[in-house]
Design a protein around this motif. Sequence first.
Motif, mmCIF file in Angstrom:
data_model
loop_
_atom_site.group_PDB
_atom_site.id
_atom_site.type_symbol
_atom_site.label_atom_id
_atom_site.label_comp_id
_atom_site.label_asym_id
_atom_site.label_seq_id
_atom_site.Cartn_x
_atom_site.Cartn_y
_atom_site.Cartn_z
ATOM 1 N N LEU A 194 29.301 54.647 40.212
ATOM 2 C CA LEU A 194 29.116 53.354 40.886
ATOM 3 C C LEU A 194 30.257 53.026 41.423
ATOM 4 C CD1 LEU A 194 26.675 51.475 38.597
ATOM 5 C CD2 LEU A 194 25.878 52.765 40.483
ATOM 6 N N TRP A 195 30.364 51.944 42.590
ATOM 7 C CA TRP A 195 31.385 51.201 42.950
ATOM 8 C C TRP A 195 31.710 50.221 42.132
ATOM 9 C CZ3 TRP A 195 30.934 50.718 49.040
ATOM 10 C CH2 TRP A 195 30.599 51.788 49.609
ATOM 11 N N VAL A 196 33.056 49.769 42.139
ATOM 12 C CA VAL A 196 33.597 48.651 41.667
ATOM 13 C C VAL A 196 33.806 47.829 42.797
ATOM 14 C CG1 VAL A 196 35.535 47.713 40.664
ATOM 15 C CG2 VAL A 196 34.554 49.596 39.667
ATOM 16 N N HIS A 197 33.597 46.344 42.402
ATOM 17 C CA HIS A 197 33.871 45.365 43.428
ATOM 18 C C HIS A 197 34.751 44.322 42.455
ATOM 19 C CE1 HIS A 197 33.560 42.780 47.106
ATOM 20 N NE2 HIS A 197 33.431 41.673 46.111
ATOM 21 N N VAL A 198 35.788 44.014 43.034
ATOM 22 C CA VAL A 198 36.687 42.956 42.353
ATOM 23 C C VAL A 198 36.698 41.862 43.066
ATOM 24 C CG1 VAL A 198 39.052 42.612 41.859
ATOM 25 C CG2 VAL A 198 38.451 44.741 41.871
ATOM 26 N N LEU A 199 36.236 40.709 42.142
ATOM 27 C CA LEU A 199 35.961 39.259 42.780
ATOM 28 C C LEU A 199 37.244 38.438 42.125
ATOM 29 C CD1 LEU A 199 32.639 37.601 43.203
ATOM 30 C CD2 LEU A 199 34.433 36.485 41.926
ATOM 31 N N HIS A 200 37.628 37.686 43.060
ATOM 32 C CA HIS A 200 38.692 36.658 42.480
ATOM 33 C C HIS A 200 38.308 35.458 43.403
ATOM 34 C CE1 HIS A 200 42.403 34.488 41.402
ATOM 35 N NE2 HIS A 200 42.940 34.820 42.637
ATOM 36 N N ALA A 201 37.833 34.413 42.473
ATOM 37 C CA ALA A 201 37.625 33.130 43.015
ATOM 38 C C ALA A 201 38.662 32.274 43.184
ATOM 39 C CB ALA A 201 36.337 32.650 42.309
ATOM 40 N N THR A 202 38.832 31.331 44.091
ATOM 41 C CA THR A 202 40.052 30.552 44.232
ATOM 42 C C THR A 202 39.433 29.243 44.452
ATOM 43 O OG1 THR A 202 40.312 31.151 46.535
ATOM 44 C CG2 THR A 202 41.551 32.491 44.771
ATOM 45 N N ASP A 203 40.212 28.252 43.799
ATOM 46 C CA ASP A 203 39.735 26.707 43.825
ATOM 47 C C ASP A 203 39.919 26.577 45.675
ATOM 48 O OD1 ASP A 203 39.057 26.306 41.469
ATOM 49 O OD2 ASP A 203 41.141 25.602 41.040
ATOM 50 N N ALA A 204 38.853 25.770 46.209
ATOM 51 C CA ALA A 204 38.726 25.584 47.700
ATOM 52 C C ALA A 204 39.447 23.936 47.629
ATOM 53 C CB ALA A 204 37.434 25.487 48.161
ATOM 54 N N ALA A 205 40.297 23.987 48.574
ATOM 55 C CA ALA A 205 40.949 22.307 48.991
ATOM 56 C C ALA A 205 39.771 21.913 49.872
ATOM 57 C CB ALA A 205 42.211 22.650 49.916
ATOM 58 N N PRO A 206 39.689 20.453 49.791
ATOM 59 C CA PRO A 206 38.727 19.893 50.355
ATOM 60 C C PRO A 206 38.802 20.013 52.027
ATOM 61 C CG PRO A 206 39.729 18.415 48.801
ATOM 62 C CD PRO A 206 40.355 19.499 48.834
ATOM 63 N N TRP A 207 39.718 20.308 52.502
ATOM 64 C CA TRP A 207 39.863 20.406 54.205
ATOM 65 C C TRP A 207 39.580 21.786 54.492
ATOM 66 C CZ3 TRP A 207 43.535 24.027 54.904
ATOM 67 C CH2 TRP A 207 44.386 24.171 54.125
ATOM 68 N N LEU A 208 39.441 22.796 53.487
ATOM 69 C CA LEU A 208 39.132 24.134 54.172
ATOM 70 C C LEU A 208 37.847 24.296 54.506
ATOM 71 C CD1 LEU A 208 40.964 26.360 51.475
ATOM 72 C CD2 LEU A 208 41.668 25.712 53.801
ATOM 73 N N THR A 209 37.703 24.884 55.562
ATOM 74 C CA THR A 209 36.060 24.924 56.286
ATOM 75 C C THR A 209 35.569 26.537 56.025
ATOM 76 O OG1 THR A 209 36.754 25.501 58.374
ATOM 77 C CG2 THR A 209 36.494 23.338 58.046
ATOM 78 N N ALA A 210 34.309 26.789 56.053
ATOM 79 C CA ALA A 210 33.715 27.957 56.111
ATOM 80 C C ALA A 210 34.312 29.098 57.031
ATOM 81 C CB ALA A 210 32.239 27.881 56.149
ATOM 82 N N ASP A 211 34.608 28.359 58.295
ATOM 83 C CA ASP A 211 35.422 29.203 59.302
ATOM 84 C C ASP A 211 36.727 29.708 58.901
ATOM 85 O OD1 ASP A 211 33.167 28.957 60.943
ATOM 86 O OD2 ASP A 211 33.838 27.501 62.043
ATOM 87 N N TYR A 212 37.318 28.804 57.946
ATOM 88 C CA TYR A 212 38.369 29.211 57.546
ATOM 89 C C TYR A 212 38.671 30.162 56.472
ATOM 90 C CZ TYR A 212 43.255 28.700 55.261
ATOM 91 O OH TYR A 212 44.432 28.859 54.709
#
Length: 303
Positions: free
Chosen positions: A37-55
């Motif tokens: 199988l493939w391996v997918h590496v996921l690293h979640a980072t805290d989002a700053a309030p001013w960051l947008t989905a486009d960013y």
Amino acid sequence: MTTNEVPSGAIVVGVDGSTASQAALHWAVREATLRDLWVHVLHATDAAPWLTADYAREPRAVDPVISAALRDVRRRVPGLVATWSEPLGSPIPALIDASRIADTIVVGGRGAGAISSAVKGSIAVQVGAQARCPVVVVRAPLVARAVDAAVAVGVDDNRQMDLVLAYAFAEASRRGVPLVAVHAWQQDPGAYVSGLPMWAEGEDGFRQERELLRRCLNGWVERFPEVEVRRRTLRTGAVEALVRQSEDACLLVVGTRGGHELGGLLFGSVSQRVLRHAYCPVVLVHAPRGTSIGIADHSAVTA
């Protein structure tokens, strides 16, 4: 930050640069190699309030944690396909969302980053209860086991047990190792006032619990004749029984129930203690409430 798509059927491992997440990554790489199988590496980072989905969608340099994890994968298994993503926010919703198409979710049991801090706040329980695929919790350090170390599975009369047994038998078959089926029970407090001798009550209890274990395994033993099954009926608490069996096991498989509620072998503090004290990786096999997978559906479970 880049949010690449999680490939369908991949093993998704949450990383944060900690020792625990490295252990989880190493387990995920070995499992992916074993199962092609493939391996997918996921690293979640805290989002700053001013960051947008486009960013979040803008192309950016790969995070150092992701880069280190990908280098580790290439060093261990050069030909293994590895993808990655860096979603904004808490790892819990990111992992739960990934579980909708992933084969398995893997997280570390200790550490100092986003994944590990959530583990300390019961990420394994939360993700395990809500995920749509099995969740593996790997504690650091990841201790090497004998090549014939068994897969252990906790067994009770929960209606979802077929799903748990399907996973456990398939893993034992795939690895070519025995399966240890563990059923823990404690004597009915009513025995003290039943008027029967304690030894008689205990003997009768053992017979009933052995029969329960036999019924739970009925059909699976016939479907997997290549798997050596070792039955363990223990008069003790579930945590003690499962942790004891995990000492020599390569994997401990237990069940959870959906909707934030844990049932059977994992209920409340029991789940926390099993995850905290087990000596081998623990697989939380999730079943949405109200569903049950029968033997006829086994191919769908293990595909």
